[in-house]
Scaffold this active site. Structure first.
Site, PDB file in Angstrom:
ATOM      1  N   HIS A  13       6.351 -30.627  11.275  1.00  0.00           N
ATOM      2  CA  HIS A  13       5.710 -29.376  10.879  1.00  0.00           C
ATOM      3  C   HIS A  13       4.668 -29.596   9.782  1.00  0.00           C
ATOM      4  O   HIS A  13       3.726 -28.817   9.662  1.00  0.00           O
ATOM      5  CB  HIS A  13       6.756 -28.363  10.419  1.00  0.00           C
ATOM      6  CG  HIS A  13       7.826 -28.142  11.436  1.00  0.00           C
ATOM      7  ND1 HIS A  13       7.584 -27.559  12.660  1.00  0.00           N
ATOM      8  CD2 HIS A  13       9.141 -28.452  11.414  1.00  0.00           C
ATOM      9  CE1 HIS A  13       8.705 -27.508  13.350  1.00  0.00           C
ATOM     10  NE2 HIS A  13       9.672 -28.042  12.618  1.00  0.00           N
ATOM     11  N   ASP A  64       0.852  -1.178   0.000  1.00  0.00           N
ATOM     12  CA  ASP A  64       0.000   0.000   0.000  1.00  0.00           C
ATOM     13  C   ASP A  64       0.896   1.239   0.000  1.00  0.00           C
ATOM     14  O   ASP A  64       2.124   1.119  -0.144  1.00  0.00           O
ATOM     15  CB  ASP A  64      -0.980  -0.031   1.174  1.00  0.00           C
ATOM     16  CG  ASP A  64      -0.325   0.197   2.534  1.00  0.00           C
ATOM     17  OD1 ASP A  64       0.920   0.296   2.618  1.00  0.00           O
ATOM     18  OD2 ASP A  64      -1.075   0.261   3.527  1.00  0.00           O
ATOM     19  N   HIS A  65       0.310   2.397   0.172  1.00  0.00           N
ATOM     20  CA  HIS A  65       1.069   3.645   0.149  1.00  0.00           C
ATOM     21  C   HIS A  65       2.127   3.700   1.245  1.00  0.00           C
ATOM     22  O   HIS A  65       3.213   4.229   1.035  1.00  0.00           O
ATOM     23  CB  HIS A  65       0.121   4.847   0.270  1.00  0.00           C
ATOM     24  CG  HIS A  65      -0.743   4.786   1.488  1.00  0.00           C
ATOM     25  ND1 HIS A  65      -1.869   3.981   1.563  1.00  0.00           N
ATOM     26  CD2 HIS A  65      -0.649   5.400   2.690  1.00  0.00           C
ATOM     27  CE1 HIS A  65      -2.425   4.127   2.744  1.00  0.00           C
ATOM     28  NE2 HIS A  65      -1.703   4.981   3.451  1.00  0.00           N
ATOM     29  N   ASN A  73       6.569 -23.213   9.176  1.00  0.00           N
ATOM     30  CA  ASN A  73       5.202 -22.917   8.758  1.00  0.00           C
ATOM     31  C   ASN A  73       4.992 -22.966   7.256  1.00  0.00           C
ATOM     32  O   ASN A  73       3.879 -22.761   6.792  1.00  0.00           O
ATOM     33  CB  ASN A  73       4.779 -21.538   9.281  1.00  0.00           C
ATOM     34  CG  ASN A  73       4.997 -21.407  10.774  1.00  0.00           C
ATOM     35  OD1 ASN A  73       5.830 -20.611  11.207  1.00  0.00           O
ATOM     36  ND2 ASN A  73       4.295 -22.197  11.563  1.00  0.00           N
ATOM     37  N   ARG A 117       1.146 -29.957  11.078  1.00  0.00           N
ATOM     38  CA  ARG A 117       0.585 -28.687  11.564  1.00  0.00           C
ATOM     39  C   ARG A 117       0.157 -27.791  10.412  1.00  0.00           C
ATOM     40  O   ARG A 117      -0.891 -27.142  10.482  1.00  0.00           O
ATOM     41  CB  ARG A 117       1.611 -27.990  12.451  1.00  0.00           C
ATOM     42  CG  ARG A 117       1.882 -28.808  13.708  1.00  0.00           C
ATOM     43  CD  ARG A 117       3.083 -28.326  14.458  1.00  0.00           C
ATOM     44  NE  ARG A 117       3.363 -29.250  15.560  1.00  0.00           N
ATOM     45  CZ  ARG A 117       4.560 -29.454  16.057  1.00  0.00           C
ATOM     46  NH1 ARG A 117       5.595 -28.801  15.568  1.00  0.00           N
ATOM     47  NH2 ARG A 117       4.735 -30.309  17.039  1.00  0.00           N
ATOM     48  N   CYS A 144       3.163  -3.040   4.140  1.00  0.00           N
ATOM     49  CA  CYS A 144       2.303  -1.915   4.510  1.00  0.00           C
ATOM     50  C   CYS A 144       2.972  -1.225   5.691  1.00  0.00           C
ATOM     51  O   CYS A 144       4.137  -1.505   5.975  1.00  0.00           O
ATOM     52  CB  CYS A 144       0.866  -2.365   4.820  1.00  0.00           C
ATOM     53  SG  CYS A 144       0.612  -3.316   6.326  1.00  0.00           S
ATOM     54  N   GLY A 145       2.291  -0.345   6.363  1.00  0.00           N
ATOM     55  CA  GLY A 145       2.920   0.382   7.459  1.00  0.00           C
ATOM     56  C   GLY A 145       3.442  -0.521   8.559  1.00  0.00           C
ATOM     57  O   GLY A 145       4.573  -0.380   9.008  1.00  0.00           O
ATOM     58  N   THR A 146       2.615  -1.485   8.989  1.00  0.00           N
ATOM     59  CA  THR A 146       3.023  -2.399  10.059  1.00  0.00           C
ATOM     60  C   THR A 146       3.234  -3.826   9.577  1.00  0.00           C
ATOM     61  O   THR A 146       3.822  -4.626  10.299  1.00  0.00           O
ATOM     62  CB  THR A 146       1.964  -2.450  11.171  1.00  0.00           C
ATOM     63  OG1 THR A 146       0.747  -2.981  10.618  1.00  0.00           O
ATOM     64  CG2 THR A 146       1.730  -1.079  11.783  1.00  0.00           C
TER      65      THR A 146
END
Length: 147
Positions: A134, A8-9, A100, A137, A66-68
């Site tokens: 793994h 995103d921005h 994962n 899972r 993105c920001g976070t």
């Protein structure tokens, strides 16, 4: 290896740095799904575009910014077959792949600096799924058969 990029921005500038970084590596092709400026946009669109390219096997992995890293990873994880991991260090990136089988890396441009972000990208891309214990899972995640 084909890598889909999206941001995103808030993640645009870091996405561009990641794109330049990957362009210097042999054997990596980058497909950029945007955004292409710092003008405000909604992150779910870019999370979904990259996720779709991963599940359709048009690319090997996705990288979202993105920001976070939180919102865009949540958006991507809504797509069946996606395991997007929001990583803030190289250990998380390595374990996201090894344990994962993460197929999308999410980064927060306001959380990690540029140098660390590129190290995280590199670690994510060189790490491999270990399978074994793994695998069960990951299958539980994919099949939602734990309840």
């Amino acid at each position: 290896m084909k890598i889909a990029l999206g941001a995103d921005h808030g993640g645009y500038e870091l996405k561009e740095k990641i794109k330049q970084h990957l362009a210097k590596k042999d054997g990596i092709e980058v497909i950029d799904f945007g955004t292409n400026s710092t003008e405000s946009v909604d992150y779910p669109k870019y999370g979904h575009l990259v996720a779709k390219s991963v599940v359709e096997k048009k690319v090997d992995f996705g990288i979202l910014v993105c920001g976070t890293g939180i919102g865009i990873s949540i958006a991507a994880n809504k797509i069946k077959g996606i395991r997007a991991a929001n990583c803030t260090n190289t250990t998380m990136a390595r374990l996201a792949r090894q344990h994962n089988d993460a197929n999308i890396l999410a980064l927060g441009a306001r959380i990690v600096g540029d140098v660390l972000a590129l190290d995280i990208v590199d670690k994510f891309l060189v790490s491999s799924f270990e399978g074994g214990r793994h695998q069960r899972r990951v299958e539980e995640i994919e099949n939602c058969n734990i309840f």
